[in-house]
Write a protein that holds these residues in place. Sequence first.
Motif, PDB file in Angstrom:
ATOM      1  N   ALA A   1     -44.409-116.857 -12.092  1.00 56.60           N
ATOM      2  CA  ALA A   1     -43.275-116.010 -12.466  1.00 56.60           C
ATOM      3  C   ALA A   1     -43.183-115.878 -13.994  1.00 56.60           C
ATOM      4  O   ALA A   1     -42.108-115.869 -14.570  1.00 56.60           O
ATOM      5  CB  ALA A   1     -41.970-116.531 -11.885  1.00 56.60           C
ATOM      6  N   GLU A   2     -44.338-115.824 -14.649  1.00 53.04           N
ATOM      7  CA  GLU A   2     -44.451-115.613 -16.099  1.00 53.04           C
ATOM      8  C   GLU A   2     -43.948-116.775 -16.941  1.00 53.04           C
ATOM      9  O   GLU A   2     -43.728-116.628 -18.140  1.00 53.04           O
ATOM     10  CB  GLU A   2     -43.737-114.319 -16.530  1.00 53.04           C
TER      11      GLU A   2
ATOM     12  N   VAL B   1     -33.985-111.899  -9.514  1.00 54.28           N
ATOM     13  CA  VAL B   1     -35.062-110.902  -9.515  1.00 54.28           C
ATOM     14  C   VAL B   1     -34.410-109.587  -9.918  1.00 54.28           C
ATOM     15  O   VAL B   1     -33.439-109.172  -9.315  1.00 54.28           O
ATOM     16  CB  VAL B   1     -35.716-110.784  -8.124  1.00 54.28           C
ATOM     17  N   PRO B   2     -34.906-108.958 -11.010  1.00 56.08           N
ATOM     18  CA  PRO B   2     -34.203-107.777 -11.500  1.00 56.08           C
ATOM     19  C   PRO B   2     -34.180-106.645 -10.473  1.00 56.08           C
ATOM     20  O   PRO B   2     -35.145-106.441  -9.738  1.00 56.08           O
ATOM     21  CB  PRO B   2     -35.000-107.361 -12.725  1.00 56.08           C
TER      22      PRO B   2
ATOM     23  N   VAL C   1     -35.374-101.912 -15.618  1.00 61.35           N
ATOM     24  CA  VAL C   1     -35.276-102.942 -16.662  1.00 61.35           C
ATOM     25  C   VAL C   1     -36.322-102.662 -17.730  1.00 61.35           C
ATOM     26  O   VAL C   1     -37.396-102.162 -17.430  1.00 61.35           O
ATOM     27  CB  VAL C   1     -35.564-104.365 -16.125  1.00 61.35           C
ATOM     28  N   ASP C   2     -36.013-102.971 -18.973  1.00 61.84           N
ATOM     29  CA  ASP C   2     -37.025-102.890 -20.017  1.00 61.84           C
ATOM     30  C   ASP C   2     -36.777-103.999 -21.029  1.00 61.84           C
ATOM     31  O   ASP C   2     -35.863-104.796 -20.870  1.00 61.84           O
ATOM     32  CB  ASP C   2     -37.048-101.496 -20.658  1.00 61.84           C
ATOM     33  N   ARG C   3     -37.593-104.037 -22.086  1.00 64.94           N
ATOM     34  CA  ARG C   3     -37.497-105.182 -23.002  1.00 64.94           C
ATOM     35  C   ARG C   3     -36.304-105.100 -23.938  1.00 64.94           C
ATOM     36  O   ARG C   3     -36.062-106.033 -24.693  1.00 64.94           O
ATOM     37  CB  ARG C   3     -38.801-105.339 -23.784  1.00 64.94           C
TER      38      ARG C   3
ATOM     39  N   ASP D   1     -36.437-110.722 -23.058  1.00 64.20           N
ATOM     40  CA  ASP D   1     -37.658-111.027 -22.315  1.00 64.20           C
ATOM     41  C   ASP D   1     -37.313-111.383 -20.875  1.00 64.20           C
ATOM     42  O   ASP D   1     -37.461-112.519 -20.440  1.00 64.20           O
ATOM     43  CB  ASP D   1     -38.412-112.165 -23.010  1.00 64.20           C
ATOM     44  N   VAL D   2     -36.851-110.385 -20.146  1.00 65.67           N
ATOM     45  CA  VAL D   2     -36.494-110.585 -18.738  1.00 65.67           C
ATOM     46  C   VAL D   2     -37.779-110.807 -17.949  1.00 65.67           C
ATOM     47  O   VAL D   2     -38.759-110.096 -18.128  1.00 65.67           O
ATOM     48  CB  VAL D   2     -35.754-109.344 -18.178  1.00 65.67           C
TER      49      VAL D   2
ATOM     50  N   PRO E   1     -39.807-110.230 -14.920  1.00 66.15           N
ATOM     51  CA  PRO E   1     -39.705-109.242 -13.840  1.00 66.15           C
ATOM     52  C   PRO E   1     -39.781-109.855 -12.446  1.00 66.15           C
ATOM     53  O   PRO E   1     -39.363-109.241 -11.477  1.00 66.15           O
ATOM     54  CB  PRO E   1     -40.879-108.309 -14.089  1.00 66.15           C
ATOM     55  N   LEU E   2     -40.310-111.069 -12.336  1.00 67.28           N
ATOM     56  CA  LEU E   2     -40.452-111.655 -10.998  1.00 67.28           C
ATOM     57  C   LEU E   2     -39.270-112.557 -10.640  1.00 67.28           C
ATOM     58  O   LEU E   2     -39.215-113.094  -9.551  1.00 67.28           O
ATOM     59  CB  LEU E   2     -41.756-112.451 -10.913  1.00 67.28           C
TER      60      LEU E   2
ATOM     61  N   GLY F   1     -34.414-115.043 -24.547  1.00 62.68           N
ATOM     62  CA  GLY F   1     -35.353-115.105 -25.658  1.00 62.68           C
ATOM     63  C   GLY F   1     -34.859-114.495 -26.954  1.00 62.68           C
ATOM     64  O   GLY F   1     -35.596-114.438 -27.925  1.00 62.68           O
ATOM     65  N   ILE F   2     -33.625-114.002 -26.987  1.00 67.08           N
ATOM     66  CA  ILE F   2     -33.083-113.362 -28.196  1.00 67.08           C
ATOM     67  C   ILE F   2     -32.033-114.294 -28.807  1.00 67.08           C
ATOM     68  O   ILE F   2     -31.140-114.777 -28.110  1.00 67.08           O
ATOM     69  CB  ILE F   2     -32.444-111.991 -27.846  1.00 67.08           C
TER      70      ILE F   2
END
Lengths: 311, 526
Positions: free
Chosen positions: A87-88, A125-126, A130-132, A136-137, A139-140, A231-232
Amino acid sequence: MNGLIASTDMKKFFFPLLIALLPTTGHAKLNVVATIPDFGAIAQEIGGDKIKVTSIARGTEDAHFVDARPSFIRVLNQADVLIEGGAELEIGWLPPLVNGARNAKILSDAPGHVILSRGIRLLEVPTGSVDRSMGDVHPLGNPHYWTDPGNGKIIANTLTATFSRLDPANAAFYQANLKKFDERIDQKLAAWTKALEPYRGTKVVTYHKSFDYFLDRFGFELVGTIEPKPGIEPSPSYINALIPRVKGAGAKLVMIEPFRPRKTPQYVAEAVGAKLLLVPTSAGGNEKGKDYSSLFDYDVAQITAALKESK
Amino acid sequence: MKISYFWPEMREACELGGYIHRKHVLGSNRIKAGKPLAWSIAFLLIVTAAQAQDASQLDKLNQQIKQLQEDFQKQQRELRENFERLVREQQAQIDALKKQLEASKTNAPAAVVQPPQPVVPEQRLSTATVGTPATPTEPWSPTAPIRIGSAQNYINLSFDALVAAGTSTARDIENLQLGGHDPKQRGFTVQNLETVFDGKVDPYFRGQANVVLQIDPHGETTIEAEEAYLETMSLPWNLQVKAGQFFSEFGRLNPTHPHTWDFVDQPLVNGRFLGEDGLRSAGARVSWLAPTPFYSELFFTIANSQGGTAFSFRNEHEGMPFLGRPSTDRGVKSFGDMLFVPRYAASFNLTDAQTLVAGVSAAFGPNSSGGDTDTQIYGVDLFWKWKSPNQHAGFPFVTWQTEGMLRRFEASAFPGDLVTPALPRETITDFGLYSQLTYGFRKGWVMALRGDYVFPDKKALYETIVGPDPDRANRWRISPNLTYYPSEFSKIRLQYNLDHRNLIGTDHSVWVQFEFLLGTHAAHKF
């Protein structure tokens, strides 16, 4: 005469070198490499002395930002099993190590490469677009699932299956250890749940969304994060907006991993009238939580002590 | 599409079923066949017994028969129990597989909301003997890297833009900056627009291509096939082969792309010896991961030796004289006219938080100053990193990186023409090094300092004839900078260069650089 001395010296020098360079063969222990120490700790409990475990990340550090130290290329080159969170979680550092390792046993589709997230119901799970810009969401879904000890049992089960398949001679041994592990976690889980039962519904603030599975398991409620987005880093204006929001929600605890910066969480906790707690999320995260269950022993004790005080 | 996913599980389920079925048939046959057999034996025994004269012997025989019957019944019971247990177990496994299938089916459509539920043990997806755990049931989502080819990861695509702006006191900015992607004009420079394609080619190779667009100081857009290579994934004996167009593994900086650098521009020594675009050619490389207790790897590249990306080798320098002489391409006549790049690198974990990587490299090949002249470049590199064992988002850290190089250029004798006087044959030796320190002091913030120094061994013979050559002259540069990374996908950098060139003078330059990255999440090599 001189030549003779020289040649024995050469032998003395080269023979151990030759032996050191010989690849270790024979039916040795399963060589298991885990990306984070929690997976390593569970693997060790299942595999006992039949496996050798190396964990890449340390329990004291941020699992998303581990260095791909070249020594791990060599470690992975020798591995029979690679345990990945998936899951990244390790996307920023694991791929170059696996590429460099040139080991067919741990390539992405090999039986020795375990991706644990695939057996687990992931939270968050989004849905939809969704985008960045949302940070740093993943996606899984949220990859910090081992913080629910219930998921620890699923991890143990998956690892038992893998070890048994790769080392069928010891399958019964692994199975027996799984039983022991499950029984102990069940027992502990009952105790942890009982200890946290009086505080069910407590509102908490965390730094990153790394406690969600833990909170979900024990019925705590997440009312805000120090990070505005995954992540922000927070800006002052975000913190100023966060404080009244979580104060209004009645936040009692600010839970952060020990490796996070303290200043902003401390400020938020003071402004809200909550207690700042350093709660490790990984085995080896501090000297008290060395393995998977002692990690929760420590965390649960910390939380109950803090909440008892504030009552 | 999905069907093929589930195929292995289904096949396994079928096989399990078949196994049970066969077992069942076999087992019951054995039971059926067993009974008459036992009775026949019993009968024979009775007959034998009846013929026996001795009564006590008869008793004994009767006892034996009884014993035999009991044993047989016990065996039969055990057999049945075993069989039933087997059926139960297999059934449980089939159920688990079915559940897994259902679970993966419900997971399959993209972006399914999964309610936060505590997982009960019954929901376990795999049991001890169930096959592959790697069921690729992950849904595609819009934040996943842009991938071409259905929901599968056939190609990862990313795009990186690197732009600089700034100014310099130098009258000849184009000669001041030695890197091909360095800012070379006052105002804005589009340094690098890089598109990266990568993925697994098949079970044997992974492939990568970096296509770079650049806008030169005249406003012309140029395109560069920077890299395009395949790499083996699991050759035996710890070997790995890379083939295609790629940066040679010479030193630490050369094989990397400008957007991963800690500074706006390329170190002087790389520019002077390896050229403005680095040492890269079409070729093949084999590397061997040595079975040492620490990391150590041996690389060997054979590549083409011509063109601007083999700068000190068979390069015609766009018709300009190089080290005093005009260049003429001599072509490839034998294997020895190729470029050979060996490298050895080793790494040690000094402490839990400190890592050292050290390497030695060389590049050997012909040059175009004559028909039989060669160039040798030797390099040493050192990289040390401290990273806090309690790091948050990778910070704090300190790194120190140094590379030193030596170039021996065999220059052929030149008979002299209308432009260039006659020059003797000679070997020209030059040195160069850079050393840089970076300090990531809080999340997203890095300060860095680099020192550059390039210098000749001694004045060359041609220089005594045609005059001193600025391309060999002593030169040093000091570059402090500060970088802010708002996220892992963007950066802003401010850099100052204090630059001293013997024969020309001292210059000051200030550059601002920014970068953004779209697509695949970058994985960082150490």
